[in-house]
Scaffold this motif. Structure first.
Motif, PDB file in Angstrom:
ATOM      1  N   TYR A   1      -5.669   2.409  -8.478  1.00 16.55           N
ATOM      2  CA  TYR A   1      -4.493   1.816  -9.113  1.00 16.55           C
ATOM      3  C   TYR A   1      -4.687   0.318  -9.350  1.00 16.55           C
ATOM      4  N   ASN A   2      -5.107  -0.405  -8.298  1.00 20.93           N
ATOM      5  CA  ASN A   2      -5.193  -1.856  -8.389  1.00 20.93           C
ATOM      6  C   ASN A   2      -6.285  -2.318  -9.356  1.00 20.93           C
TER       7      ASN A   2
ATOM      8  N   ARG B   1      -5.396   3.365  -3.700  1.00 16.22           N
ATOM      9  CA  ARG B   1      -5.077   1.951  -3.904  1.00 16.22           C
ATOM     10  C   ARG B   1      -6.089   1.278  -4.824  1.00 16.22           C
TER      11      ARG B   1
ATOM     12  N   ALA C   1      -8.256  -4.945  -3.511  1.00 17.86           N
ATOM     13  CA  ALA C   1      -7.754  -3.691  -4.071  1.00 17.86           C
ATOM     14  C   ALA C   1      -7.462  -2.655  -2.989  1.00 17.86           C
TER      15      ALA C   1
ATOM     16  N   LEU D   1      -4.164  -4.107  -0.705  1.00 16.10           N
ATOM     17  CA  LEU D   1      -2.883  -4.330  -1.371  1.00 16.10           C
ATOM     18  C   LEU D   1      -2.234  -2.988  -1.670  1.00 16.10           C
TER      19      LEU D   1
ATOM     20  N   LYS E   1       0.247  -0.205  -3.251  1.00 18.51           N
ATOM     21  CA  LYS E   1       0.789   0.025  -4.590  1.00 18.51           C
ATOM     22  C   LYS E   1       2.294  -0.231  -4.533  1.00 18.51           C
TER      23      LYS E   1
ATOM     24  N   TYR F   1      -4.524  -1.979 -12.706  1.00 16.94           N
ATOM     25  CA  TYR F   1      -3.360  -2.844 -12.847  1.00 16.94           C
ATOM     26  C   TYR F   1      -3.734  -4.333 -12.869  1.00 16.94           C
ATOM     27  N   TYR F   2      -4.691  -4.728 -12.056  1.00 13.94           N
ATOM     28  CA  TYR F   2      -5.083  -6.138 -11.943  1.00 13.94           C
ATOM     29  C   TYR F   2      -6.445  -6.426 -12.577  1.00 13.94           C
TER      30      TYR F   2
END
Length: 176
Positions: free
Chosen positions: A63-64, A60, A160, A163, A165, A67-68
């Motif tokens: 990825y986060n 997570r 992160a 949250l 994915k 992505y963010y």
């Protein structure tokens, strides 16, 4: 003589700061802002859950963070502004140093004429650094920086890791 060479090095450092070069290194701000995710997606409470194990936390967070990344950068900038607004002495010291270097650089190496006699740029830099150091000690920049790093890390890594994915990425990770 070593002391004067340090002052001249500080002068050269201030002269070498180029806003155009900084802009090209950081990239264009509008293109960076275009990658910011909407708040509705960023704060979607339906996707918050406790991770099952450490592997899921790693997945997570990895990825986060990608992505963010723009949203997280905005959070750090907002926390930095909050920090400066709550530590006004530090804000004053930063403005004082930037304005001092700017003013001294505008002299372009010439002496400053005062009613008391000329003041060299080396003397101006020495005075600026001396005053900024004394004020900086009282402004506690290191503890402020550590607070900023700590609260940013806790905020970003909490978001992160909790949250989930998007469901689409789960299917992309599976191999047949």
């Amino acid at each position: 003589m070593n002391y004067l060479s340090n002052i001249s090095q500080a002068s050269r450092l201030a002269d070498s700061i180029n806003v155009d070069r900084i802009k090209t290194e950081l990239g264009s701000i509008p293109s960076r802002l275009s990658t910011m995710r909407p708040p509705r997606e960023f704060f979607n409470v339906r996707r918050f859950s406790k991770p099952q194990n450490f592997g899921e936390v790693q997945s997570r967070v990895g990825y986060n963070l990608r992505y963010y990344s723009t949203n997280y950068t905005a959070i750090v900038i907002l926390l930095f502004i909050y920090t400066l607004l709550t530590n006004l002495l530090l804000f004053f010291v930063i403005v004082f140093v930037v304005a001092g270097f700017t003013g001294i650089n505008r002299l372009q190496g010439a002496d400053l004429s005062t009613p008391f006699g000329p003041i060299t740029t080396s003397q101006l830099y020495t005075g600026l650094i001396g005053i900024a150091t004394v004020l900086g000690i009282f402004a506690s920049p290191f503890s402020t920086l550590m607070w900023l790093v700590g609260i940013s890390a806790v905020t970003i890594f909490s978001h992160a890791s909790f949250l989930e994915k998007p469901i689409e990425t789960v299917f992309e990770e599976e191999t047949v």
